[in-house]
Design a protein around this motif. Sequence first.
Motif, PDB file in Angstrom:
ATOM      1  N   ALA A  28       0.829  -1.206   0.000  1.00 28.23           N
ATOM      2  CA  ALA A  28       0.000   0.000   0.000  1.00 28.23           C
ATOM      3  C   ALA A  28       0.863   1.255   0.000  1.00 28.23           C
ATOM      4  CB  ALA A  28      -0.951  -0.009   1.188  1.00 28.23           C
ATOM      5  N   ASP A  29       1.954   1.254   0.761  1.00 25.01           N
ATOM      6  CA  ASP A  29       2.885   2.389   0.751  1.00 25.01           C
ATOM      7  C   ASP A  29       3.471   2.564  -0.650  1.00 25.01           C
ATOM      8  OD1 ASP A  29       2.389   2.082   3.472  1.00 25.01           O
ATOM      9  OD2 ASP A  29       4.461   2.489   4.055  1.00 25.01           O
ATOM     10  N   LEU A  30       3.826   1.442  -1.284  1.00 23.71           N
ATOM     11  CA  LEU A  30       4.404   1.500  -2.625  1.00 23.71           C
ATOM     12  C   LEU A  30       3.382   1.992  -3.647  1.00 23.71           C
ATOM     13  CD1 LEU A  30       6.375  -1.879  -2.512  1.00 23.71           C
ATOM     14  CD2 LEU A  30       7.345   0.429  -2.378  1.00 23.71           C
ATOM     15  N   VAL A  31       2.136   1.608  -3.464  1.00 21.74           N
ATOM     16  CA  VAL A  31       1.080   2.081  -4.369  1.00 21.74           C
ATOM     17  C   VAL A  31       0.909   3.590  -4.219  1.00 21.74           C
ATOM     18  CG1 VAL A  31      -1.432   2.070  -4.730  1.00 21.74           C
ATOM     19  CG2 VAL A  31      -0.157  -0.085  -4.624  1.00 21.74           C
ATOM     20  N   ALA A  32       0.913   4.083  -2.989  1.00 18.09           N
ATOM     21  CA  ALA A  32       0.793   5.526  -2.762  1.00 18.09           C
ATOM     22  C   ALA A  32       1.916   6.268  -3.480  1.00 18.09           C
ATOM     23  CB  ALA A  32       0.810   5.831  -1.271  1.00 18.09           C
ATOM     24  N   ALA A  33       3.145   5.751  -3.353  1.00 17.48           N
ATOM     25  CA  ALA A  33       4.276   6.376  -4.032  1.00 17.48           C
ATOM     26  C   ALA A  33       4.121   6.287  -5.546  1.00 17.48           C
ATOM     27  CB  ALA A  33       5.582   5.711  -3.588  1.00 17.48           C
ATOM     28  N   GLY A  34       3.604   5.153  -6.038  1.00 17.12           N
ATOM     29  CA  GLY A  34       3.411   4.981  -7.471  1.00 17.12           C
ATOM     30  C   GLY A  34       2.359   5.915  -8.038  1.00 17.12           C
ATOM     31  N   ILE A  35       1.285   6.133  -7.278  1.00 18.77           N
ATOM     32  CA  ILE A  35       0.244   7.072  -7.727  1.00 18.77           C
ATOM     33  C   ILE A  35       0.815   8.485  -7.814  1.00 18.77           C
ATOM     34  CG2 ILE A  35      -1.945   8.157  -7.116  1.00 18.77           C
ATOM     35  CD1 ILE A  35      -2.789   5.502  -5.846  1.00 18.77           C
ATOM     36  N   ALA A  36       1.570   8.882  -6.779  1.00 18.31           N
ATOM     37  CA  ALA A  36       2.166  10.218  -6.779  1.00 18.31           C
ATOM     38  C   ALA A  36       3.112  10.393  -7.961  1.00 18.31           C
ATOM     39  CB  ALA A  36       2.903  10.465  -5.464  1.00 18.31           C
ATOM     40  N   GLY A  38       2.996   8.682 -10.792  1.00 22.68           N
ATOM     41  CA  GLY A  38       2.216   8.655 -12.026  1.00 22.68           C
ATOM     42  C   GLY A  38       1.472   9.950 -12.286  1.00 22.68           C
ATOM     43  N   GLU A  39       1.021  10.596 -11.226  1.00 22.19           N
ATOM     44  CA  GLU A  39       0.281  11.846 -11.388  1.00 22.19           C
ATOM     45  C   GLU A  39       1.200  13.054 -11.478  1.00 22.19           C
ATOM     46  OE1 GLU A  39      -2.760  12.164  -8.438  1.00 22.19           O
ATOM     47  OE2 GLU A  39      -3.886  10.454  -9.228  1.00 22.19           O
ATOM     48  N   GLY A  40       2.452  12.878 -11.040  1.00 18.10           N
ATOM     49  CA  GLY A  40       3.407  13.960 -11.155  1.00 18.10           C
ATOM     50  C   GLY A  40       3.268  15.041 -10.114  1.00 18.10           C
ATOM     51  N   GLY A 185       2.857  -3.598  -7.952  1.00 20.50           N
ATOM     52  CA  GLY A 185       2.885  -3.462  -9.398  1.00 20.50           C
ATOM     53  C   GLY A 185       1.573  -3.854 -10.044  1.00 20.50           C
ATOM     54  N   VAL A 186       0.991  -4.951  -9.574  1.00 26.29           N
ATOM     55  CA  VAL A 186      -0.293  -5.407 -10.122  1.00 26.29           C
ATOM     56  C   VAL A 186      -1.392  -4.389  -9.814  1.00 26.29           C
ATOM     57  CG1 VAL A 186      -2.047  -7.215 -10.006  1.00 26.29           C
ATOM     58  CG2 VAL A 186       0.375  -7.841  -9.981  1.00 26.29           C
ATOM     59  N   VAL A 187      -1.390  -3.855  -8.593  1.00 25.05           N
ATOM     60  CA  VAL A 187      -2.406  -2.878  -8.200  1.00 25.05           C
ATOM     61  C   VAL A 187      -2.283  -1.603  -9.025  1.00 25.05           C
ATOM     62  CG1 VAL A 187      -3.145  -1.349  -6.334  1.00 25.05           C
ATOM     63  CG2 VAL A 187      -2.729  -3.765  -5.867  1.00 25.05           C
ATOM     64  N   LEU A 188      -1.071  -1.072  -9.154  1.00 25.39           N
ATOM     65  CA  LEU A 188      -0.879   0.162  -9.908  1.00 25.39           C
ATOM     66  C   LEU A 188      -1.328  -0.009 -11.352  1.00 25.39           C
ATOM     67  CD1 LEU A 188       2.550   1.308  -8.430  1.00 25.39           C
ATOM     68  CD2 LEU A 188       0.406   2.601  -8.346  1.00 25.39           C
ATOM     69  N   ASP A 189      -1.017  -1.147 -11.936  1.00 25.39           N
ATOM     70  CA  ASP A 189      -1.447  -1.398 -13.308  1.00 25.39           C
ATOM     71  C   ASP A 189      -2.972  -1.432 -13.406  1.00 25.39           C
ATOM     72  OD1 ASP A 189      -0.389  -2.057 -16.042  1.00 25.39           O
ATOM     73  OD2 ASP A 189      -1.681  -3.803 -15.749  1.00 25.39           O
ATOM     74  N   ALA A 190      -3.629  -2.054 -12.408  1.00 26.36           N
ATOM     75  CA  ALA A 190      -5.094  -2.124 -12.404  1.00 26.36           C
ATOM     76  C   ALA A 190      -5.718  -0.740 -12.242  1.00 26.36           C
ATOM     77  CB  ALA A 190      -5.565  -3.044 -11.272  1.00 26.36           C
ATOM     78  N   LEU A 191      -5.015   0.163 -11.575  1.00 34.58           N
ATOM     79  CA  LEU A 191      -5.519   1.521 -11.366  1.00 34.58           C
ATOM     80  C   LEU A 191      -5.237   2.439 -12.554  1.00 34.58           C
ATOM     81  CD1 LEU A 191      -4.580   2.125  -7.613  1.00 34.58           C
ATOM     82  CD2 LEU A 191      -6.874   1.749  -8.555  1.00 34.58           C
ATOM     83  N   GLY A 192      -4.530   1.905 -13.556  1.00 32.22           N
ATOM     84  CA  GLY A 192      -4.276   2.695 -14.755  1.00 32.22           C
ATOM     85  C   GLY A 192      -2.909   3.330 -14.825  1.00 32.22           C
ATOM     86  N   ALA A 194       0.528   2.365 -15.729  1.00 32.72           N
ATOM     87  CA  ALA A 194       1.220   1.252 -16.384  1.00 32.72           C
ATOM     88  C   ALA A 194       2.477   0.855 -15.617  1.00 32.72           C
ATOM     89  CB  ALA A 194       1.570   1.633 -17.810  1.00 32.72           C
ATOM     90  N   THR A 195       2.460  -0.342 -15.063  1.00 33.55           N
ATOM     91  CA  THR A 195       3.548  -0.825 -14.220  1.00 33.55           C
ATOM     92  C   THR A 195       3.725  -2.325 -14.450  1.00 33.55           C
ATOM     93  OG1 THR A 195       2.848   0.753 -12.509  1.00 33.55           O
ATOM     94  CG2 THR A 195       4.439  -0.927 -11.857  1.00 33.55           C
ATOM     95  N   GLU A 196       4.972  -2.745 -14.581  1.00 37.91           N
ATOM     96  CA  GLU A 196       5.239  -4.175 -14.716  1.00 37.91           C
ATOM     97  C   GLU A 196       5.228  -4.827 -13.336  1.00 37.91           C
ATOM     98  OE1 GLU A 196       8.419  -5.776 -16.993  1.00 37.91           O
ATOM     99  OE2 GLU A 196       8.337  -4.158 -18.469  1.00 37.91           O
ATOM    100  N   ALA A 197       4.595  -5.989 -13.262  1.00 36.83           N
ATOM    101  CA  ALA A 197       4.592  -6.725 -12.000  1.00 36.83           C
ATOM    102  C   ALA A 197       6.000  -7.222 -11.695  1.00 36.83           C
ATOM    103  CB  ALA A 197       3.617  -7.896 -12.068  1.00 36.83           C
ATOM    104  N   HIS A 198       6.412  -7.044 -10.469  1.00 35.21           N
ATOM    105  CA  HIS A 198       7.764  -7.408 -10.031  1.00 35.21           C
ATOM    106  C   HIS A 198       7.949  -8.923 -10.094  1.00 35.21           C
ATOM    107  CE1 HIS A 198      11.502  -7.004  -7.856  1.00 35.21           C
ATOM    108  NE2 HIS A 198      11.081  -7.776  -6.875  1.00 35.21           N
ATOM    109  N   VAL A 199       9.057  -9.347 -10.694  1.00 33.38           N
ATOM    110  CA  VAL A 199       9.392 -10.774 -10.789  1.00 33.38           C
ATOM    111  C   VAL A 199      10.841 -10.954 -10.375  1.00 33.38           C
ATOM    112  CG1 VAL A 199       9.630 -12.757 -12.328  1.00 33.38           C
ATOM    113  CG2 VAL A 199       7.745 -11.163 -12.663  1.00 33.38           C
ATOM    114  N   VAL A 200      11.100 -11.953  -9.551  1.00 30.80           N
ATOM    115  CA  VAL A 200      12.472 -12.286  -9.174  1.00 30.80           C
ATOM    116  C   VAL A 200      12.723 -13.748  -9.484  1.00 30.80           C
ATOM    117  CG1 VAL A 200      12.721 -10.537  -7.384  1.00 30.80           C
ATOM    118  CG2 VAL A 200      11.745 -12.741  -6.796  1.00 30.80           C
ATOM    119  N   ALA A 201      13.955 -14.050  -9.852  1.00 36.34           N
ATOM    120  CA  ALA A 201      14.312 -15.430 -10.157  1.00 36.34           C
ATOM    121  C   ALA A 201      14.357 -16.235  -8.868  1.00 36.34           C
ATOM    122  CB  ALA A 201      15.667 -15.477 -10.846  1.00 36.34           C
TER     123      ALA A 201
END
Length: 250
Positions: A28-36, A38-40, A185-192, A194-201
């Motif tokens: 949720a913290d990461l989503v808040a940062a991602g929205i900010a 994305g909105e600039g 990443g999945v949440v931000l993409d669903a909110l519009g 555009a974010t790649e879902a994080h993947v680690v090996a």
Amino acid sequence: MTRYVAIGDSFTEGLGDTLPDGSERGWADLVAAGIAAGEGHPISYANLAIRGRLLEPIVTDQLDAALSLSPPPTLLSLNGGGNDMMRPGGDLKRLVAMTEKAVRRCLDAGVEVLLLSGADPSGHLPFGSRMRPKGEELTRAVAEFAGQEGVTFVDMFHDEEIQQRHYWSADRLHLNANGHRRVAGVVLDALGYATEAHVVAPPVSARRSLAAEAQFYREHVLPWINRRLRGRSSGDDRTGKYVDWTPVPA
């Protein structure tokens, strides 16, 4: 300006994504940062989630507090029910009904709603096979309701990538930093946004030793059982980590 408030349990509080200072970050913290980003421009963010909470106090106490914020929120994320499903019995129809009532209350208040199903930990837990059908049923019912109401729904329960062991903490119940990054990443993409879902090996495969299993039961399973027997919760006497609007810079 976006004003985003998150309500829920340990999943939304961010348990498992522990920062060097000991605080918990989480998706949720990461989503808040991602929205900010994305909105600039900065947004306002609150997180009222508390570990161990059952769904009822989430959709009553936490929701009351969320809708009472001033100015009111424009976006609210809701996840809950996981702790209910870990306890014997439980009425899934009641969980769905409480979720529906909470969503309608938000929509009536003009608040956009984001519903999430939590990631599925059952493959890592003792007796997890008994939990999975409950999670399936709750996810299916909430997804159907969200579709009818036009609410954004993110289904992490069926995300196969995040079910792998290397996205989970040592307690096997909470996501680690990589798991929380994937959810964000999945949440931000669903909110519009555009974010790649994080993947680690995955790490080199290794079987868990008997000593590791004994440590897991001693450090995580037995304390959980002890709290249940005493009627206690890991979230007792705790409050949300951001109970009022906190600015998140772009």
